[in-house]
Write a protein that holds these residues in place. Structure first.
Motif, short mmCIF file in Angstrom:
data_model
loop_
_atom_site.label_atom_id
_atom_site.label_comp_id
_atom_site.label_asym_id
_atom_site.label_seq_id
_atom_site.Cartn_x
_atom_site.Cartn_y
_atom_site.Cartn_z
N ASN A 2 0.83 -1.20 0.00
CA ASN A 2 0.00 0.00 0.00
C ASN A 2 0.87 1.25 0.00
OD1 ASN A 2 0.88 0.32 2.59
ND2 ASN A 2 -0.99 -0.38 3.54
N GLN A 3 0.21 2.37 0.04
CA GLN A 3 0.88 3.67 -0.12
C GLN A 3 1.79 3.98 1.08
OE1 GLN A 3 0.79 5.29 -2.79
NE2 GLN A 3 1.43 7.35 -2.28
N ASN A 4 1.39 3.64 2.26
CA ASN A 4 2.19 3.92 3.46
C ASN A 4 3.50 3.16 3.46
OD1 ASN A 4 0.42 5.73 4.60
ND2 ASN A 4 -0.70 4.16 5.73
N ASP A 5 3.44 1.94 2.99
CA ASP A 5 4.68 1.15 2.93
C ASP A 5 5.67 1.76 1.96
OD1 ASP A 5 3.75 -0.64 4.79
OD2 ASP A 5 2.95 -2.04 3.29
N ARG A 6 5.18 2.22 0.84
CA ARG A 6 6.07 2.85 -0.15
C ARG A 6 6.71 4.12 0.42
NH1 ARG A 6 3.02 2.77 -5.89
NH2 ARG A 6 2.84 0.52 -6.02
N THR A 7 5.92 4.92 1.11
CA THR A 7 6.43 6.16 1.69
C THR A 7 7.51 5.85 2.70
OG1 THR A 7 4.13 6.88 1.60
CG2 THR A 7 5.66 8.39 2.57
N ASN A 8 7.30 4.85 3.51
CA ASN A 8 8.30 4.46 4.52
C ASN A 8 9.59 4.00 3.85
OD1 ASN A 8 6.73 5.09 6.70
ND2 ASN A 8 5.88 3.03 6.91
N GLN A 9 9.48 3.24 2.78
CA GLN A 9 10.67 2.77 2.07
C GLN A 9 11.43 3.94 1.45
OE1 GLN A 9 9.32 -0.09 -0.77
NE2 GLN A 9 9.53 -1.83 0.65
N LEU A 10 10.67 4.88 0.89
CA LEU A 10 11.33 6.05 0.28
C LEU A 10 12.06 6.88 1.35
CD1 LEU A 10 8.71 7.30 -2.32
CD2 LEU A 10 10.94 6.28 -2.78
N GLU A 11 11.43 7.04 2.48
CA GLU A 11 12.06 7.81 3.57
C GLU A 11 13.32 7.11 4.05
OE1 GLU A 11 9.28 8.61 6.69
OE2 GLU A 11 8.03 9.89 5.42
N GLN A 12 13.28 5.81 4.12
CA GLN A 12 14.47 5.06 4.54
C GLN A 12 15.57 5.21 3.50
OE1 GLN A 12 13.17 1.05 5.25
NE2 GLN A 12 12.20 1.56 7.22
N GLN A 13 15.18 5.17 2.23
CA GLN A 13 16.18 5.32 1.18
C GLN A 13 16.76 6.73 1.19
OE1 GLN A 13 14.22 4.33 -2.45
NE2 GLN A 13 14.34 2.10 -2.09
N ILE A 14 15.90 7.72 1.42
CA ILE A 14 16.38 9.11 1.44
C ILE A 14 17.29 9.32 2.64
CG2 ILE A 14 15.68 11.51 1.77
CD1 ILE A 14 13.21 10.88 0.11
N SER A 15 16.90 8.83 3.77
CA SER A 15 17.73 9.01 4.93
C SER A 15 19.01 8.18 4.83
CB SER A 15 16.96 8.66 6.20
OG SER A 15 16.63 7.30 6.19
N SER A 16 18.99 7.17 4.06
CA SER A 16 20.18 6.35 3.93
C SER A 16 21.20 6.97 2.98
CB SER A 16 19.82 4.93 3.48
OG SER A 16 19.33 4.96 2.16
N ILE A 17 20.83 8.03 2.26
CA ILE A 17 21.77 8.69 1.36
C ILE A 17 22.63 9.64 2.19
CG2 ILE A 17 22.03 10.12 -0.67
CD1 ILE A 17 19.40 9.22 -1.65
#
Length: 136
Positions: A2-17
């Motif tokens: 769902n949409q919330n899972d995608r947002t969480n993954q994107l935030e993790q990817q952004i913070s991991s940069i």
């Protein structure tokens, strides 16, 4: 997903940069902000010092002007007293010169103390009515 899972993954990817470049840019921004804060503090302290010095100078100027005005007033008063004293001195010197003259002393004695020379008669005349009125 769902949409919330995608947002969480994107935030993790952004913070991991979190690379070296991003950290150096963040440090540079923090340093610039700290420098700006220090600059404002220095400018405010300098401004307060400038205002304090300016206030002191203005106060000194006003105080000096008042002192000068008081000195000028005192100077004028002293000059007047000096003029009066010099006039009085001249009249006293003239009186001293007259008192050194025997004829003047004789006239003064005859007038004030009714003294007479030999074989001289003194007559006192009555005063005028106008002189009596002004004397009362």
């Amino acid at each position: 997903m769902n949409q919330n899972d995608r947002t969480n993954q994107l935030e993790q990817q952004i913070s991991s940069i979190n690379s070296e470049y991003v950290r150096s840019v963040e440090k540079k921004k923090k340093r610039q902000q700290a420098q700006r804060v220090r600059l404002y503090r220095r400018l405010s302290v300098f401004g307060l010092l400038a205002i304090a010095v300016l206030g002191f100078l203005v106060h000194s100027l006003v105080s000096s002007q008042q002192t000068l005005a008081n000195k000028k007033a005192t100077h004028v008063e002293v000059e007047q007293v000096l003029t009066e004293t010099l006039d009085h001195k001249e009249s006293l010197e003239l009186e001293i010169a007259k008192l050194n003259d025997d004829e003047y002393i004789g006239k003064l004695l005859r007038k004030d103390y009714f003294l007479s020379e030999e074989n001289e008669l003194i007559f006192t005349l009555p005063k005028d009515k106008e002189e009596d009125k002004s004397g009362e």
